[in-house]
Scaffold this active site. Sequence first.
Site, PDB file in Angstrom:
ATOM      1  N   GLU A  27       6.065 -15.500 -10.896  1.00 28.25           N
ATOM      2  CA  GLU A  27       5.563 -14.335 -10.167  1.00 28.25           C
ATOM      3  C   GLU A  27       4.955 -13.499 -11.295  1.00 28.25           C
ATOM      4  OE1 GLU A  27       9.603 -11.871  -8.589  1.00 28.25           O
ATOM      5  OE2 GLU A  27       7.572 -11.417  -7.828  1.00 28.25           O
ATOM      6  N   ASN A  42      -1.692   1.941   6.168  1.00 26.32           N
ATOM      7  CA  ASN A  42      -0.619   0.903   6.022  1.00 26.32           C
ATOM      8  C   ASN A  42      -0.415  -0.047   6.989  1.00 26.32           C
ATOM      9  OD1 ASN A  42      -0.431   2.124   3.405  1.00 26.32           O
ATOM     10  ND2 ASN A  42       1.877   2.386   3.277  1.00 26.32           N
ATOM     11  N   GLY A  43      -0.488  -1.272   6.739  1.00 31.19           N
ATOM     12  CA  GLY A  43      -0.050  -2.075   7.960  1.00 31.19           C
ATOM     13  C   GLY A  43      -1.333  -2.916   8.371  1.00 31.19           C
ATOM     14  N   GLU A  92      15.703 -19.011  -7.674  1.00 28.91           N
ATOM     15  CA  GLU A  92      15.227 -17.650  -8.037  1.00 28.91           C
ATOM     16  C   GLU A  92      14.612 -17.844  -9.502  1.00 28.91           C
ATOM     17  OE1 GLU A  92      14.695 -14.974  -7.206  1.00 28.91           O
ATOM     18  OE2 GLU A  92      15.068 -13.402  -8.384  1.00 28.91           O
ATOM     19  N   TRP A 130      -3.139  -2.620  -1.343  1.00 30.26           N
ATOM     20  CA  TRP A 130      -2.817  -4.060  -1.389  1.00 30.26           C
ATOM     21  C   TRP A 130      -3.860  -4.689  -0.528  1.00 30.26           C
ATOM     22  CZ3 TRP A 130      -0.964  -8.073   1.282  1.00 30.26           C
ATOM     23  CH2 TRP A 130      -0.540  -9.285   0.640  1.00 30.26           C
ATOM     24  N   ARG A 172       3.523  -0.286  -5.163  1.00 33.38           N
ATOM     25  CA  ARG A 172       3.346  -1.025  -3.601  1.00 33.38           C
ATOM     26  C   ARG A 172       2.108  -1.871  -3.559  1.00 33.38           C
ATOM     27  NH1 ARG A 172       6.980   1.668   0.275  1.00 33.38           N
ATOM     28  NH2 ARG A 172       5.713   0.676   1.830  1.00 33.38           N
ATOM     29  N   HIS A 212      15.187 -37.847  -7.089  1.00 40.06           N
ATOM     30  CA  HIS A 212      14.191 -38.485  -5.551  1.00 40.06           C
ATOM     31  C   HIS A 212      12.875 -38.017  -5.519  1.00 40.06           C
ATOM     32  CE1 HIS A 212      18.201 -39.388  -3.972  1.00 40.06           C
ATOM     33  NE2 HIS A 212      18.551 -38.381  -4.370  1.00 40.06           N
ATOM     34  N   LYS A 243       5.183  -4.477  -4.179  1.00 40.80           N
ATOM     35  CA  LYS A 243       6.573  -4.479  -4.390  1.00 40.80           C
ATOM     36  C   LYS A 243       7.115  -4.862  -2.743  1.00 40.80           C
ATOM     37  CE  LYS A 243      10.460  -3.706  -5.790  1.00 40.80           C
ATOM     38  NZ  LYS A 243      11.309  -4.874  -6.593  1.00 40.80           N
ATOM     39  N   LYS A 245      11.169 -15.984 -10.418  1.00 42.80           N
ATOM     40  CA  LYS A 245      10.940 -15.073 -11.269  1.00 42.80           C
ATOM     41  C   LYS A 245       9.622 -15.634 -12.533  1.00 42.80           C
ATOM     42  CE  LYS A 245      12.110 -12.126 -10.275  1.00 42.80           C
ATOM     43  NZ  LYS A 245      12.651 -11.980  -8.794  1.00 42.80           N
ATOM     44  N   CYS A 255       0.940  -1.364  -0.071  1.00 43.27           N
ATOM     45  CA  CYS A 255      -0.046  -0.009  -0.114  1.00 43.27           C
ATOM     46  C   CYS A 255       0.917   1.297   0.073  1.00 43.27           C
ATOM     47  CB  CYS A 255      -0.790   0.071   1.087  1.00 43.27           C
ATOM     48  SG  CYS A 255      -2.067  -1.413   1.375  1.00 43.27           S
TER      49      CYS A 255
HETATM   50  O1  M6R Z   1      12.468  -5.886  -0.162  1.00 37.58           O
HETATM   51  P1  M6R Z   1      12.996  -7.161   0.188  1.00 37.58           P
HETATM   52  O2  M6R Z   1      14.109  -7.692  -0.324  1.00 37.58           O
HETATM   53  O3  M6R Z   1      12.823  -7.487   1.492  1.00 37.58           O
HETATM   54  O4  M6R Z   1      11.586  -8.138  -0.481  1.00 37.58           O
HETATM   55  C1  M6R Z   1      11.703  -9.348  -0.214  1.00 37.58           C
HETATM   56  C2  M6R Z   1      10.721 -10.142  -1.343  1.00 37.58           C
HETATM   57  O5  M6R Z   1       9.337  -9.774  -0.920  1.00 37.58           O
HETATM   58  C3  M6R Z   1      10.916 -10.042  -2.419  1.00 37.58           C
HETATM   59  O6  M6R Z   1      12.104 -10.181  -2.971  1.00 37.58           O
HETATM   60  C4  M6R Z   1      10.046 -10.657  -3.333  1.00 37.58           C
HETATM   61  O7  M6R Z   1      10.012 -12.014  -3.373  1.00 37.58           O
HETATM   62  C5  M6R Z   1       9.990 -10.241  -4.838  1.00 37.58           C
HETATM   63  N1  M6R Z   1       8.771  -9.992  -5.578  1.00 37.58           N
HETATM   64  C6  M6R Z   1      10.502 -11.375  -5.890  1.00 37.58           C
HETATM   65  O8  M6R Z   1      10.867 -10.581  -7.111  1.00 37.58           O
END
Ligand code: M6R
Length: 609
Positions: free
Chosen positions: A489, A101-102, A482, A75, A27, A505, A604, A486, A2
């Site tokens: 998401e 926010n929160g 990773e 969000w 955000r 396994h 984000k 990617k 947010c």
């Molecule tokens: O801001 P941060 O690095 O602490 O965020 C961690 C994760 O929320 C962030 O890396 C998230 O997994 C991304 N969307 C990945 O692309």
Amino acid sequence: MCGIVGYIGPKQATDVVVKGLSALEYRGYDSVGVALIDQNQTGQVIKQAGRVENLKPLVKQQAGKSQLAIGHTRWATHGLPNSVNAHPHSNNAKDIFVVHNGIIENYQEIKDRLTEHGYKFYSDTDTEVIPNLIDYYTARSKTFLAGLKAALNDLRGAFAIAVITTREPTTLFAARFSSPLVIGVGNNEYVLASDPNAIMAHTKDVVFLEDNDLAVINQTSLKIIDFSRSMPKKPKLELLDYDQEQAALGHFPNFMLKEIYEAPQTIRAATRGRVLADQGIIKLGGLESVNKQLNHIDRIVIVACGTSYYAGLVGEYLIEELANIPVEVQLASEFKYRKEPFSRATILLAISQSGETADTIAALEKAKDFGCLRLGVVNAIGSTIARLTDAGVYTHAGAERAVASTKAFIAQVTVLTLIALHLSKGENKDYRKLLNELSLLPQKAAAVLEQAPEIKRITIKYMDKQDFFFIGRGYNYPCALEGALKLKEISYIHAEGYAAGEMKHGPLALIDKDFPTLALATDSNELAKTISNIEEIKTRNGPLIIMASAGNKKVASLTDDLIYLPKTMEQTQPILSAIALQLFAYYIAEAKQLDIDHPRNLAKSVTVE
Ligand code: M6R
């Protein structure tokens, strides 16, 4: 998660707020709204489900002249993303407006209490209790401020709020507890936001609010009060270290592609002034104050989430190999539940792009009780994690806007390489070679980017697949994890990362002609074993995309879909592999015509636990 924006000053307040919301939309982006006090000192709320772009015409048509407004891009945590649940929320009398926010953890208890006093609730949000609670207390206090303070002291959980009211039509109120807020100080104007991206177009002079801070802002004055103790505090003015250029798209269609293409400069920025290859030293100014303590480490525990967690896994391989120190990487969201023994000689290292991830903050808070050194590898300067840690190394990747983290991973792994080398005190056999390799890396990153058309060509064949495996061994294993994150998401394709040796396994059972695997098979001591795993997949008709080191002909015979990466050392391989994996995910999402910068259901900066 947010975004909050607020403005008080001579300009049309809603213009500033809506522009700020666009800058914060990364955000959270499921609903959006503004509240303002107009020239007749009447309150007005304009809000709806969807994006800031859709709100703009409504605000233009409906908003009165105003020098005081707040806004929010949401969000959803409590309640569907619809116009009723969108912020701002108001009290029953509709004269107090709040954006938040929160999460208010005791909202149900407050709601029940207020309901007994006759208050009614219309949304499913936790936020709606806030304006009503303020209303309740202000009705029983001498001043609005006293009532606001009483309400803030009743709230439990994490919050950053902005409040305006027709009862105080020339004041913007804002308060923080465990959720960031920053105030830009202009010429007879103030811009409030949950992160500096909404402020940097106006001013670089800022005041970061701390926990329990309540800001009382008029056009010409800013007062800060610790609301838990009712004590005034002196605002601490700081200079924002932000490059506006980085916030602009330039010729790129979206931020993700722009940020992938920033890899070479990201590596340069992370190593600048730190890798002194000619003198054979690594200089990490951010660790100087704790260097003595670094001589007596028994273990390092890395905590992080998402992409930062995977960078941490690469860090584990690096620090153990180069500095011979045991490392354990933990998901920050699980760290708090463990009852592990923790010695004072253990270091907690938090990795975070945003510096605001709630789970990582919670892990740091927990480690406070262990009395250990807490370090940070953080991108956002002045963020909560940067402030909470005893020392650390900034990654200097600049603002990252796309929800999918790309250049931040590159910068984190680069910095972790520097930390590993620093901790090795030059004693590892690869020390000198690695210093040299780091200075060549930006060029090699640029060479990976030159492969983009080839990666795109291969990728498009796979856009309709439902599932994907990413496999690798050693340094390439965390990269496989990773790469899978990617892809899932931004393309919504189910993808899993596996250590190549784990396939037999269990996961191998899933392989058939419709289940492709992307194998990271770059030069290393483990390559022969990875090739065996690739053969096992091929035998079962699994389609294969292979990323290999330039010139490796043996791997070339295993598939038609081969992506060559420049030769590098094993320890720096994750940086180059990651860039190619980012492009791979990107081009699939592009082919599927998805909203790459704003993947569904995500935001984000994840500021709720
Ligand atoms: O801001 P941060 O690095 O602490 O965020 C961690 C994760 O929320 C962030 O890396 C998230 O997994 C991304 N969307 C990945 O692309």
